[in-house]
Scaffold this motif. Sequence first.
Motif, PDB file in Angstrom:
ATOM      1  N   GLU A  70       1.102  -1.365  -0.022  1.00 57.52           N
ATOM      2  CA  GLU A  70       0.053   0.154  -0.350  1.00 57.52           C
ATOM      3  C   GLU A  70       0.886   0.568  -0.144  1.00 57.52           C
ATOM      4  OE1 GLU A  70      -4.448  -0.289   2.266  1.00 57.52           O
ATOM      5  OE2 GLU A  70      -2.327  -1.930   3.102  1.00 57.52           O
ATOM      6  N   SER A  71       0.671   2.188  -0.961  1.00 58.48           N
ATOM      7  CA  SER A  71       1.224   3.896  -1.316  1.00 58.48           C
ATOM      8  C   SER A  71       0.044   4.806   0.077  1.00 58.48           C
ATOM      9  CB  SER A  71       1.396   4.061  -2.446  1.00 58.48           C
ATOM     10  OG  SER A  71       2.777   3.138  -2.583  1.00 58.48           O
ATOM     11  N   VAL A  72       1.060   5.693   0.856  1.00 58.59           N
ATOM     12  CA  VAL A  72       0.480   6.503   1.329  1.00 58.59           C
ATOM     13  C   VAL A  72      -0.195   8.283   0.903  1.00 58.59           C
ATOM     14  CG1 VAL A  72       0.019   7.867   3.501  1.00 58.59           C
ATOM     15  CG2 VAL A  72       0.579   5.940   4.060  1.00 58.59           C
ATOM     16  N   PHE A  73      -0.762   8.796   0.172  1.00 58.21           N
ATOM     17  CA  PHE A  73      -1.248  10.322  -0.594  1.00 58.21           C
ATOM     18  C   PHE A  73      -1.253  10.387   0.206  1.00 58.21           C
ATOM     19  CE2 PHE A  73      -1.718   6.881  -3.496  1.00 58.21           C
ATOM     20  CZ  PHE A  73      -1.164   7.150  -4.507  1.00 58.21           C
ATOM     21  N   ASP A  74      -0.352  11.828   0.903  1.00 56.39           N
ATOM     22  CA  ASP A  74      -0.500  12.920   1.766  1.00 56.39           C
ATOM     23  C   ASP A  74      -1.388  13.953   1.181  1.00 56.39           C
ATOM     24  OD1 ASP A  74       1.260  14.572   0.092  1.00 56.39           O
ATOM     25  OD2 ASP A  74       2.833  14.297   1.656  1.00 56.39           O
ATOM     26  N   GLU A  75      -1.327  15.446   1.880  1.00 61.26           N
ATOM     27  CA  GLU A  75      -1.960  15.871   1.234  1.00 61.26           C
ATOM     28  C   GLU A  75      -1.579  16.614  -0.176  1.00 61.26           C
ATOM     29  OE1 GLU A  75      -0.850  15.922   4.270  1.00 61.26           O
ATOM     30  OE2 GLU A  75      -1.688  17.365   5.857  1.00 61.26           O
ATOM     31  N   ASN A  76      -0.532  16.754  -0.564  1.00 67.24           N
ATOM     32  CA  ASN A  76       0.464  17.584  -1.429  1.00 67.24           C
ATOM     33  C   ASN A  76       0.025  16.142  -2.424  1.00 67.24           C
ATOM     34  OD1 ASN A  76       1.734  19.493  -0.102  1.00 67.24           O
ATOM     35  ND2 ASN A  76       2.757  18.595   0.506  1.00 67.24           N
ATOM     36  N   ASP A  77       0.318  15.059  -2.040  1.00 68.50           N
ATOM     37  CA  ASP A  77      -0.086  13.779  -2.918  1.00 68.50           C
ATOM     38  C   ASP A  77      -1.741  14.336  -4.189  1.00 68.50           C
ATOM     39  OD1 ASP A  77       2.022  12.599  -3.095  1.00 68.50           O
ATOM     40  OD2 ASP A  77       1.599  11.712  -1.039  1.00 68.50           O
ATOM     41  N   ILE A  78      -2.858  14.167  -2.900  1.00 74.97           N
ATOM     42  CA  ILE A  78      -4.195  14.113  -3.521  1.00 74.97           C
ATOM     43  C   ILE A  78      -4.486  15.477  -4.162  1.00 74.97           C
ATOM     44  CG2 ILE A  78      -6.623  14.217  -1.867  1.00 74.97           C
ATOM     45  CD1 ILE A  78      -5.283  13.485   0.863  1.00 74.97           C
ATOM     46  N   GLU A  79      -3.889  16.464  -4.096  1.00 71.33           N
ATOM     47  CA  GLU A  79      -4.019  17.491  -5.335  1.00 71.33           C
ATOM     48  C   GLU A  79      -3.866  17.142  -6.854  1.00 71.33           C
ATOM     49  OE1 GLU A  79      -1.617  20.627  -3.809  1.00 71.33           O
ATOM     50  OE2 GLU A  79      -2.723  20.949  -2.382  1.00 71.33           O
ATOM     51  N   GLY A  80      -3.014  16.206  -6.862  1.00 69.43           N
ATOM     52  CA  GLY A  80      -2.479  15.338  -8.393  1.00 69.43           C
ATOM     53  C   GLY A  80      -3.678  14.427  -8.533  1.00 69.43           C
ATOM     54  N   CYS A  81      -4.592  13.969  -7.787  1.00 68.10           N
ATOM     55  CA  CYS A  81      -5.270  12.797  -8.220  1.00 68.10           C
ATOM     56  C   CYS A  81      -6.697  13.101  -9.362  1.00 68.10           C
ATOM     57  CB  CYS A  81      -5.544  12.287  -6.944  1.00 68.10           C
ATOM     58  SG  CYS A  81      -4.040  10.940  -5.893  1.00 68.10           S
ATOM     59  N   SER A  82      -6.859  12.106  -9.535  1.00 70.89           N
ATOM     60  CA  SER A  82      -8.519  12.505 -10.906  1.00 70.89           C
ATOM     61  C   SER A  82      -8.922  11.001 -10.351  1.00 70.89           C
ATOM     62  CB  SER A  82      -7.703  12.666 -12.245  1.00 70.89           C
ATOM     63  OG  SER A  82      -8.900  13.084 -12.673  1.00 70.89           O
ATOM     64  N   LEU A  83     -10.528  11.119 -11.232  1.00 69.61           N
ATOM     65  CA  LEU A  83     -11.365  10.844 -11.062  1.00 69.61           C
ATOM     66  C   LEU A  83     -11.017   9.757 -12.415  1.00 69.61           C
ATOM     67  CD1 LEU A  83     -14.299  11.466  -8.500  1.00 69.61           C
ATOM     68  CD2 LEU A  83     -12.802   9.727  -7.909  1.00 69.61           C
ATOM     69  N   VAL A  84     -11.091  10.360 -13.082  1.00 68.16           N
ATOM     70  CA  VAL A  84     -10.976   9.911 -14.575  1.00 68.16           C
ATOM     71  C   VAL A  84      -9.243  10.426 -15.297  1.00 68.16           C
ATOM     72  CG1 VAL A  84     -12.716  10.431 -15.188  1.00 68.16           C
ATOM     73  CG2 VAL A  84     -11.013  12.257 -15.314  1.00 68.16           C
ATOM     74  N   GLN A  85      -9.095   8.974 -15.819  1.00 71.27           N
ATOM     75  CA  GLN A  85      -7.631   9.581 -16.707  1.00 71.27           C
ATOM     76  C   GLN A  85      -7.166  10.226 -17.560  1.00 71.27           C
ATOM     77  OE1 GLN A  85      -6.788   5.389 -19.024  1.00 71.27           O
ATOM     78  NE2 GLN A  85      -4.297   6.067 -18.708  1.00 71.27           N
ATOM     79  N   GLU A  86      -6.356  11.186 -17.185  1.00 69.11           N
ATOM     80  CA  GLU A  86      -6.192  12.521 -17.654  1.00 69.11           C
ATOM     81  C   GLU A  86      -5.446  11.931 -19.055  1.00 69.11           C
ATOM     82  OE1 GLU A  86      -4.235  15.140 -15.030  1.00 69.11           O
ATOM     83  OE2 GLU A  86      -5.766  15.306 -14.209  1.00 69.11           O
TER      84      GLU A  86
END
Length: 87
Positions: A70-86
């Motif tokens: 498992e990998s952990v995403f912090d506040e900074n990582d979360i900002e770069g995530c998306s529900l759809v593939q870009e």
Amino acid sequence: MQHSEFKIGEIFWSGETKWRCTDVGTRTIAAIRIDSVQVGSNAPELRKTLGGPEAEAEGWFNGPPYVVAESVFDENDIEGCSLVQEG
């Protein structure tokens, strides 16, 4: 994405990498990578990469506990995530 958009068991993207959320913490998200799995060995000739569907069929993503890390995403990582593939 916003922290509130993450749901356990749901898929999200970070760049070109596909993830499944495994835990939602107060300020972090835990997830497993589900687009591919690196199968390791001490012998280089036995190392291989499984695609997402193949790894899913072999049970690599069953859990918890998970066989894959498992990998952990912090506040900074979360900002770069998306529900759809870009892209």
